[in-house]
Design an enzyme around this catalytic site. Structure first.
Site, PDB file in Angstrom:
ATOM      1  N   ASN A 220     -10.109  -1.050  -0.364  1.00  0.00           N
ATOM      2  CA  ASN A 220      -8.655  -0.880  -0.265  1.00  0.00           C
ATOM      3  C   ASN A 220      -8.021  -1.284  -1.595  1.00  0.00           C
ATOM      4  O   ASN A 220      -7.977  -2.469  -1.924  1.00  0.00           O
ATOM      5  CB  ASN A 220      -8.139  -1.764   0.885  1.00  0.00           C
TER       6      ASN A 220
ATOM      7  N   HIS B 149      -3.951   6.614   2.803  1.00  0.00           N
ATOM      8  CA  HIS B 149      -4.294   5.319   2.215  1.00  0.00           C
ATOM      9  C   HIS B 149      -5.656   4.865   2.743  1.00  0.00           C
ATOM     10  O   HIS B 149      -5.918   4.934   3.939  1.00  0.00           O
ATOM     11  CB  HIS B 149      -3.204   4.297   2.579  1.00  0.00           C
TER      12      HIS B 149
ATOM     13  N   CYS C 217       0.815  -1.224   0.000  1.00  0.00           N
ATOM     14  CA  CYS C 217       0.000   0.000   0.000  1.00  0.00           C
ATOM     15  C   CYS C 217       0.843   1.266   0.000  1.00  0.00           C
ATOM     16  O   CYS C 217       0.352   2.345  -0.323  1.00  0.00           O
ATOM     17  CB  CYS C 217      -0.924   0.000   1.213  1.00  0.00           C
TER      18      CYS C 217
END
Ligand code: ACO
Length: 333
Positions: free
Chosen positions: A290, A260, A119
């Site tokens: 996500n 994020h 990520c």
């Protein structure tokens, strides 16, 4: 005593993103695993995610986001002199996703390579691009964050499959013009002690793929969500504080945070710890879930295009993911 604001070396010339057309809602997932719309929404903030179509590849999505960013920058593929792709779900283990993107864009013989930082992959890529531009080695760098995690999750594991979505985001970076706009600070961290918190155990050299491994889904994402949750709140807060301090800006001068998008509860707690209001966080987790390394550039592009983020505004970026790897950056747009 405040830190003097550093002179930016590179700046964002254009942003772009791509999200697959297929939308899967939480209610759709109730038919796939033992879950509920209420659990997913309450525990994560996710309501929908976009998933790649059959046959659509990671590099297809990355190339689409790249064209979007180049168009926004008023540049063409021929202007690029480097391509960096943050991804953990490239088309093939070898070669890199970046060379597939290079081929699809029709780019010349320029360096093209992947960054594996989950990520945080986009932040790692942007930091590397900033360094190349600072030394004068590169003048126009395409940085992409892209993931196709729907093909890396175990669709029988409710603790992971409901969390992720597919997509791509991109920025084009070029030299700063001396007007104060650009990347003011970056900081990156990793902690291999927590490497098994999110891992695809099989398929590498440590555990080559075998029929037994495939049957046991060891080639899919395995995650200890609570470990990452706790670490994310702590490390996103500390990295953001560090990037802010290094930028010479006070938190009152900060206009936006693009964090994020892993879990709305993580973002809410980071907001509280930073003492920065949630209304100033760009949020799209509800729509995309996500998307790992794609999440920051997708959110950034959406907020630039809908006019929330304006030229000259200061934006804090922060991300944490598998590795664990994390970081933050301060950008004057
Ligand atoms: N539907 C219904 N129930 C579920 C689901 C689901 N989809 N998933 C888990 N549960 C159950 C569990 O089985 C557990 O049940 P039990 O109490 O009977 O044992 C209960 O819900 C609570 O589970 P927890 O794991 O404690 O739930 P938690 O509140 O920690 O939320 C989550 C889980 C959303 C995964 C959270 O821990 C999280 O967001 N972690 C961070 C994820 C992250 O950031 N990942 C890294 C980035 S990804 C990357 O790097 C590619």
């Amino acid at each position: 005593m405040s830190t003097p604001t550093p002179t930016p070396r590179s700046r964002i010339l254009g942003t772009g993103h791509y999200a697959p057309a297929r939308v899967v809602t939480n209610v759709d997932l109730e038919k796939v695993v033992d879950t509920s719309d209420a659990w997913i929404t309450d525990r994560t903030g996710i309501r929908r995610r976009h998933l790649a179509a059959d046959g659509e590849t990671t590099s297809d999505m990355a190339a689409a986001a790249a064209r979007h960013a180049l168009e926004a920058a008023g540049l063409s593929v021929a202007d690029l002199d480097m391509i960096i792709v943050g991804t953990i779900s490239g088309d093939t283990p070898v070669p890199s996703c970046a060379v597939h993107v290079q081929q699809k864009l029709g780019a010349e013989e320029i360096p093209a390579f992947d960054i594996s930082a989950a990520c945080a992959g986009f932040l790692y890529g942007m930091t590397i691009a900033d360094q190349f531009i600072a030394t004068g080695t590169a003048t126009c760098v395409l940085v992409i964050g892209v993931e196709l995690l729907s093909r890396l999750v175990n669709w029988e594991d409710r603790t992971t499959c409901v969390l992720f979505g597919d997509g791509a985001g991109a920025v084009v970076l070029g030299p700063a013009r001396g007007d104060g706009r650009g990347i003011l600070s970056t900081c990156l961290f990793s902690d291999g002690a927590l490497s098994t918190s999110l891992i695809v155990p099989a398929g590498g050299t440590a555990e080559p793929a075998t029929p037994e491994g495939l049957a046991g889904k060891r080639n899919k994402v395995h995650m200890v969500g609570q470990d990452i949750f706790r670490s994310a709140i702590k490390n996103l807060t500390s990295a953001s504080t560090l990037a802010l301090k290094a930028s010479g800006l006070r938190s009152a001068e900060l206009d936006w945070v693009v964090a994020h998008q892993a879990n709305l509860r993580i973002i809410t707690q980071v907001s509280a710890r930073l003492g920065f209001p949630l209304e100033k966080f760009v949020l799209n987790i509800e729509e995309y879930g996500n998307t790992s390394s794609a999440s920051i550039p997708i959110a950034l592009d959406e907020a630039v295009r809908d006019g929330r983020i304006q030229p000259n505004q200061s934006v804090l970026l922060c991300a944490l993911g598998a590795g664990l790897s994390w970081g933050a950056a301060l950008v004057r747009m």
